[in-house]
Design a protein around this motif. Structure first.
Motif: not given
Lengths: 481, 163
Positions: A15-17, A46-48, A55-62, A121-124
Motif C-alpha cells: 500500500e505504501a509503495l 511500474f508502481g503496481l 507482497v512477495i516477502p509477506l507470503l505466508g505471514v500471518n 487493498m485496504f478494504m480486503a
C-alpha cells in the motif's frame, strides 16, 4: 504516558509503495511529463508491479499491525494480488482509449485508478469497520470521478451523477448500520464485536446494523434490489473504467463482506443467510432476464454482472468454508473473463465505424477472426460451459450449496446459467451468422490484443487445469465459514 | 427529567426541525441556513456529552467553514440566492406511508435495544481519550483518510475545470 504502538512497517509495503507511486505520478504529470499519456501509464504499471513485488516477502505471514487496522493473511494477499492484476490490465487497456478520446487530466486519470486500487487493498486487508469504511470511500470516490471522465458526453454525466448520489446514500446507510453495531458493542473491531454480542438486545441491534450495512454492500456489489444504477453507469462510463468497476470494487466489497459476516456475525448466520438467499435469487433472475433484450453490449454486460453477483451471493447463502473457497475462485475467474470481454468490446468500438452496439459485432468473424473466436470463448466461459474457467467458478459454489442441502438454490443457479446462454450465444450469432455492416477490416491497438491474449489464455488454462487457483483459493479462505 | 435530558431534548428538537427544513424548503438560501442550524445543534449535543473538543471543532469547521463555503457556492453559481427549488415529482401518499413505516420501525428498534451506558468516569478527559484513540488505535484510518480527501480534492478539480 500514551503507549506508542509498535508498527511493523513491512506490512504496509504494497500500500505504501502504491501511495507513493500515485503521488509521484501526479507530480510527474505536473512538472515533467505534461499529459504524456504513454509514459504516465507505464509509470503507473511500474508502481503496481512494484507493489506486487512488495507482497512477495509477506507470503505466508500471518499478523496484524496498528491494532487490527491492517491484517496480513493469505486472504488479504489473495485479494491484493487480484486487485493489482486487475489494475495493471485496466491501465494497459486505458492507454489507447485515453489517447483516442483525448481525456483532459491524463495524470489524474491514472492517479485515480491507483487510488481506487489502494482503497480496495485496504478494504480486503482489515477487520476494523472504520478502516473498511475509509477504504470503501476511497475506492468509491475515485470510481465516481473515473466514471465521469467523458465530460462532454451526456451519458457519462448521467453515469457519474447517478453513481455519485446513489453511492453516497448507500454509504450513508451502511455507516448508519455500523453506528448501530458500534453503539451496541462499543467496538469497531470485528472479533471484539463478535464477543460483545450476547443477549436478546444483541439480536435487534445486529438485525438493524447488519441489514443496513448489507444494504450498502449490496449497492456496491450490484445486487438486486440495489442494482438500478448499474446499467446506466456501466453504459456511460469510459469502457476501461466499466471493466474496472465490474470486477474491482465489486470484488473488494465481497472481500469486506466475507470478513464482516464470518468474523463479526457468524452467530447470527441463520438470519443473514435468508437475506442472501433472497438477494441471490433476485439478482440471478433480474440480471439474466433483463440482459436478454439489451442491444448495447455494455448494458448487456452490466445486467450480466448483476447475474454473476447473484451466483456469488449463492455462496454467501451457503456460508460454508467450501462456499467461500468457491467465492474466491469465482471472483478471480470472473475478473479474468470480464476484463477480456471488455478488451474485445473496446477493440470493436475503436475504429471510426465502431461502436458499443450489438450490431457492431455483426459479421465480426469476417472482419477480425481473432476477436470473434476469443469473444466466443469468453461468452461460453461467462455462461459457465466447459472447457473454460467459467465452469469451475460455478461448479464449486453450486457444489457447496448441494453439500449444505441447498440443492434447490443450486438448481435455480443452473437454470439461470441456461437462461444466460441465450444472450451470450446471441453475441456469437451476431459475430458468425449475421452479415457485417461494413467490409472494412477492424484495426485496433496492439495493447487490446495483448490483454485479450492474456485473459483468453488464463480462461482456457484455468478451465483445463483449475488446480493451482483452487489451491490458492483454498488456503486463502482457511478459517472462514 | 433531569436538566441534562431536558437540554438534550431541546437540541434534539432543533436538530429534527431544521433537518426537515433543509430538504423541504423551496429557498436555497434557507436550506443552507437550516443546515447551519443543524450543525450548531450537533455541536450543542457534543458539549452536552462532555466532548468539548468535538463541539468546538464542529462549530469552527462545519458550522463555520463548510457553511460559508456552501454559501459561496450558492452566491457564485448561476442559480444565486434567489433560486427556487422546484419539486418535479409531486409529493404522493406513498412517501408519507414509507416515512411513517420506516421511521416507526427505526424508533421501535432503537427504543427496544438496551444500549450500554458509559460510566461517569468515562466523561472526564474526553479530549485526551479522543487523541489516544485517533492517533494510536485508529492511526491508519486517520492517515488513509488524508489520501481519501486528496482523491476527492483532485477529483473535484478534474471534473470542475474547463478544458
Amino acid at each position: 504516558m500514551v503507549q506508542i504502538p509498535k508498527v511493523n512497517y513491512l506490512f504496509f509495503g504494497p500500500e505504501a509503495l502504491l501511495i507513493v507511486a500515485a503521488l509521484v505520478l501526479l507530480l510527474l504529470d505536473l512538472f515533467f511529463w505534461r499529459q504524456n499519456n504513454r509514459r504516465l501509464a507505464i509509470f503507473g504499471i511500474f508502481g503496481l508491479v512494484g507493489a506486487a513485488l512488495m507482497v512477495i516477502p509477506l507470503l505466508g505471514v500471518n499478523g496484524t499491525t496498528l491494532g487490527t487496522s491492517l491484517v496480513v493473511d493469505s486472504f488479504s494477499l489473495f485479494f491484493k494480488m487480484l486487485f493489482l492484476g486487475i489494475a495493471i490490465l485496466v491501465i494497459v487497456l486505458s492507454v489507447d482509449y485515453v489517447a483516442k478520446h483525448k481525456f483532459a487530466g491524463v495524470g489524474e486519470y491514472y492517479t485515480m485508478l491507483l487510488f481506487a486500487t489502494i482503497g480496495m487493498m485496504f478494504m480486503a486487508a482489515t477487520t476494523d469497520l472504520v478502516m473498511i469504511y475509509i477504504g470503501l470511500e476511497l475506492t468509491s470516490i475515485s470510481c465516481y470521478i473515473l466514471a465521469g471522465y467523458h465530460k462532454k458526453d451526456p451519458k457519462s454525466n448521467e453515469a457519474i451523477l447517478k453513481y455519485f448520489i446513489l453511492g453516497l446514500i448507500s454509504s450513508a446507510i451502511m455507516l448508519y448500520g455500523f453506528s448501530f453495531i458500534y453503539g451496541f458493542t462499543g467496538h469497531t473491531e470485528l472479533s471484539q464485536i463478535a464477543q460483545a454480542l450476547t443477549g436478546e438486545s444483541a439480536k435487534l441491534a445486529v438485525v438493524a446494523g447488519v441489514v443496513f450495512a448489507l444494504a450498502g454492500f449490496a449497492f456496491k456489489v450490484a445486487s438486486v434490489p440495489f442494482h438500478q444504477w448499474v446499467p446506466d453507469v456501466y453504459e456511460g462510463a469510459p469502457a476501461p473504467i466499466t471493466a474496472f468497476l465490474s470486477v474491482g470494487p465489486k470484488a473488494a466489497a465481497f472481500a469486506a463482506l466475507i470478513r464482516i459476516l464470518f468474523i463479526g456475525f457468524p452467530v447470527f448466520a441463520s438470519y443473514w443467510k435468508i437475506l442472501f438467499i433472497a438477494m441471490a435469487i433476485a439478482s440471478m433472475f433480474v440480471g439474466n432476464l433483463m440482459a436478454i433484450p439489451q442491444t448495447n453490449i455494455k448494458r448487456m454486460l452490466a445486467y450480466s454482472s448483476i447475474a454473476h453477483a447473484g451466483y456469488i451471493l449463492v455462496g454467501f447463502a451457503v456460508a460454508s468454508n467450501e462456499a467461500i473457497t468457491g467465492i474466491l475462485l469465482y471472483i478471480a475467474i470472473y475478473a479474468i473473463m470480464n476484463i477480456g470481454v471488455f478488451a474485445i468490446v473496446m477493440a470493436v468500438g475503436h475504429g471510426s465505424n465502431g461502436g458499443e452496439d450489438l450490431s457492431n459485432f455483426n459479421g465480426l468473424s469476417k472482419r477480425a477472426p481473432f476477436l470473434a473466436i476469443t469473444m466466443a470463448i469468453f461468452m461460453i466461459a461467462l455462461a459457465g460451459m466447459p472447457p473454460t474457467a467459467g465452469l469451475w467458478g460455478k461448479f464449486y459454489i453450486f457444489a457447496a450449496a448441494v453439500n449444505k442441502g441447498l440443492w434447490w438454490l443450486a438448481l435455480l443457479g443452473l437454470f439461470n446459467s441456461a437462461i444466460s446462454l441465450y444472450y451470450y450465444v446471441n453475441v456469437i450469432r451476431h459475430m458468425y451468422v449475421l452479415e457485417p455492416t461494413t467490409e472494412a477490416p477492424l484495426i485496433f491497438p496492439v495493447a487490446y490484443k495483448g490483454v485479450v491474449w492474456a485473459t483468453v489464455l488464463g480462461t482456457l488454462i484455468i478451465g483445463v487445469m483449475p488446480g493451482p487457483l483452487l489451491w490458492l483459493s483454498t488456503i486463502s479462505s482457511k478459517g472462514f465459514g | 427529567m433531569t436538566v441534562a435530558s431536558a437540554i438534550f431534548y431541546f437540541f434534539a428538537a432543533i436538530l429534527i426541525f431544521f433537518s426537515i427544513k433543509v430538504v423541504t424548503t423551496k429557498n436555497l438560501f434557507h436550506s443552507v441556513m437550516s443546515a447551519f442550524a443543524v450543525l450548531l445543534g450537533t455541536a450543542g449535543l457534543f458539549f452536552l456529552f462532555n466532548a468539548e473538543f468535538l463541539g468546538i471543532v464542529q462549530i469552527l469547521i462545519y458550522a463555520g467553514a463548510v457553511t460559508i463555503l456552501v454559501l459561496f457556492v450558492v452566491m457564485l453559481t448561476t442559480a444565486g440566492p434567489k433560486y427556487r427549488i422546484v419539486w418535479e415529482t409531486p409529493l404522493n401518499i406513498w412517501i408519507f406511508v414509507f416515512v411513517i413505516l420506516f421511521g416507526g420501525m427505526l424508533g421501535m428498534i432503537v427504543l427496544s435495544i438496551q444500549w450500554p451506558v458509559a460510566k461517569p468516569v468515562a466523561l472526564h478527559g474526553v479530549t485526551e481519550a479522543l487523541a489516544t484513540r485517533l492517533f494510536v488505535e485508529y492511526l491508519l484510518p486517520f492517515e488513509v483518510a488524508s489520501i481519501l480527501l486528496l482523491a476527492a480534492l483532485i477529483g473535484s478539480i478534474v471534473l470542475a475545470r474547463r478544458d
